[in-house]
Design a protein around this motif. Structure first.
Motif, mmCIF file in Angstrom:
data_model
loop_
_atom_site.group_PDB
_atom_site.id
_atom_site.type_symbol
_atom_site.label_atom_id
_atom_site.label_comp_id
_atom_site.label_asym_id
_atom_site.label_seq_id
_atom_site.Cartn_x
_atom_site.Cartn_y
_atom_site.Cartn_z
ATOM 1 N N GLU A 69 1.797 1.857 -3.575
ATOM 2 C CA GLU A 69 0.593 2.293 -4.287
ATOM 3 C C GLU A 69 0.283 3.762 -3.987
ATOM 4 O OE1 GLU A 69 -2.316 2.158 -6.977
ATOM 5 O OE2 GLU A 69 -0.873 0.550 -6.555
ATOM 6 N N GLN A 70 0.476 4.171 -2.742
ATOM 7 C CA GLN A 70 0.214 5.560 -2.366
ATOM 8 C C GLN A 70 1.222 6.511 -3.010
ATOM 9 O OE1 GLN A 70 -2.562 6.470 -0.466
ATOM 10 N NE2 GLN A 70 -1.990 8.470 -1.328
ATOM 11 N N ILE A 71 2.483 6.097 -3.047
ATOM 12 C CA ILE A 71 3.514 6.908 -3.712
ATOM 13 C C ILE A 71 3.175 7.085 -5.182
ATOM 14 C CG2 ILE A 71 5.930 6.942 -4.468
ATOM 15 C CD1 ILE A 71 6.563 5.464 -1.784
ATOM 16 N N ARG A 72 2.795 5.998 -5.828
ATOM 17 C CA ARG A 72 2.451 6.073 -7.255
ATOM 18 C C ARG A 72 1.253 6.992 -7.476
ATOM 19 N NH1 ARG A 72 2.311 0.481 -10.400
ATOM 20 N NH2 ARG A 72 2.007 2.027 -12.040
ATOM 21 N N LYS A 73 0.287 6.912 -6.599
ATOM 22 C CA LYS A 73 -0.902 7.760 -6.711
ATOM 23 C C LYS A 73 -0.549 9.223 -6.479
ATOM 24 C CE LYS A 73 -5.537 8.375 -4.714
ATOM 25 N NZ LYS A 73 -6.494 7.873 -3.697
ATOM 26 N N ASP A 74 0.234 9.491 -5.427
ATOM 27 C CA ASP A 74 0.578 10.865 -5.066
ATOM 28 C C ASP A 74 1.382 11.569 -6.153
ATOM 29 O OD1 ASP A 74 -0.701 10.530 -2.666
ATOM 30 O OD2 ASP A 74 1.127 10.269 -1.481
ATOM 31 N N PRO A 122 0.813 -1.220 0.000
ATOM 32 C CA PRO A 122 0.000 0.000 0.000
ATOM 33 C C PRO A 122 0.848 1.272 0.000
ATOM 34 C CG PRO A 122 -0.097 -1.083 2.144
ATOM 35 C CD PRO A 122 0.604 -2.030 1.228
ATOM 36 N N LYS A 123 2.064 1.223 0.585
ATOM 37 C CA LYS A 123 2.941 2.400 0.572
ATOM 38 C C LYS A 123 3.372 2.733 -0.854
ATOM 39 C CE LYS A 123 4.909 2.258 5.228
ATOM 40 N NZ LYS A 123 6.165 2.213 6.016
ATOM 41 N N GLN A 158 9.320 7.133 4.523
ATOM 42 C CA GLN A 158 7.861 7.257 4.654
ATOM 43 C C GLN A 158 7.173 6.669 3.435
ATOM 44 O OE1 GLN A 158 6.371 8.552 7.520
ATOM 45 N NE2 GLN A 158 8.480 8.302 8.159
#
Length: 201
Positions: free
Chosen positions: A54-59, A51-52, A201
């Motif tokens: 995935e969040q980086i890719r989204k951000d 999920p980390k 992070q």
């Protein structure tokens, strides 16, 4: 284990060796951030569901992803590709690499044009800003497996030095005229990224 980086010597020894100065001159994450180089430490064992990540890719809009294994048994034209990767060059887009296995080095130029070597190991993810002069090599293990990420369609074109006439190079150099966090912030804004990356992070 934090990212390990240092200033390089100027010997002609095998490019895969560490090339540390004597005594060693380490480079901190803060120093790298002033050059627009950013870093995360992730769990590469769960990269497919992390999920980390995935969040980086989204951000940051990293919509394209592929995986490359750099080893003489898996990469066509292995020796030729290694020579090409080690030519000093820049890209018109950020370069984002996530090490899934093995080890490798990215070398980047600092503000005084000195080489900094960045050692990458499993779980290390790094972004190099568009316009920075850099090069890539394996270390003496001769193997790495990396995820390559892009915003939109992948652009593989490298422009070998000298490439100072490119607008993106001039923009990058201008962004370094600040200092510390201001310079890093300017680079992030120029790259259209939304937030400053905090290591780990």
């Amino acid at each position: 284990m934090p990212l390990n980086a240092w200033y390089m010597d100027s010997t002609d020894e095998d490019q895969r060796k560490p090339h540390r100065l004597i005594p060693n001159q380490p480079v901190s994450l803060d120093d790298l951030r002033t050059l627009g180089v950013f870093y995360w430490k992730l769990n590469a064992d769960i990269f497919e569901t992390d999920p980390k990540l995935e969040q980086i890719r989204k951000d940051h809009g990293y919509s394209y992803m592929d995986i490359i294994t750099i080893h003489k048994d898996t990469l066509p034209n292995y020796e030729e590709k290694l020579k090409m990767f080690f030519e000093e060059h820049l890209h018109l887009d950020d370069e984002i690499r996530y090490i899934l296995d093995g080890q490798a080095y990215f070398d980047v130029r600092d503000k005084e044009d000195r080489w900094i070597r960045i050692a990458l190991n499993k779980g290390d993810m790094i972004t190099l800003p568009a316009g920075i002069y850099h090069r890539f090599t394996l270390d003496e293990t001769n193997y790495t497996k990396a995820m390559r990420l892009f915003v939109g369609e992948p652009v593989w074109k490298a422009y070998n030095r000298p490439a100072d006439d490119f607008q993106i190079r001039q923009k990058y150099v201008a962004s370094l005229r600040g200092s510390g966090k201001d310079a890093a912030h300017n680079i992030m804004v120029d790259s259209s990224r939304a937030s400053v990356i905090v290591p780990g992070q």
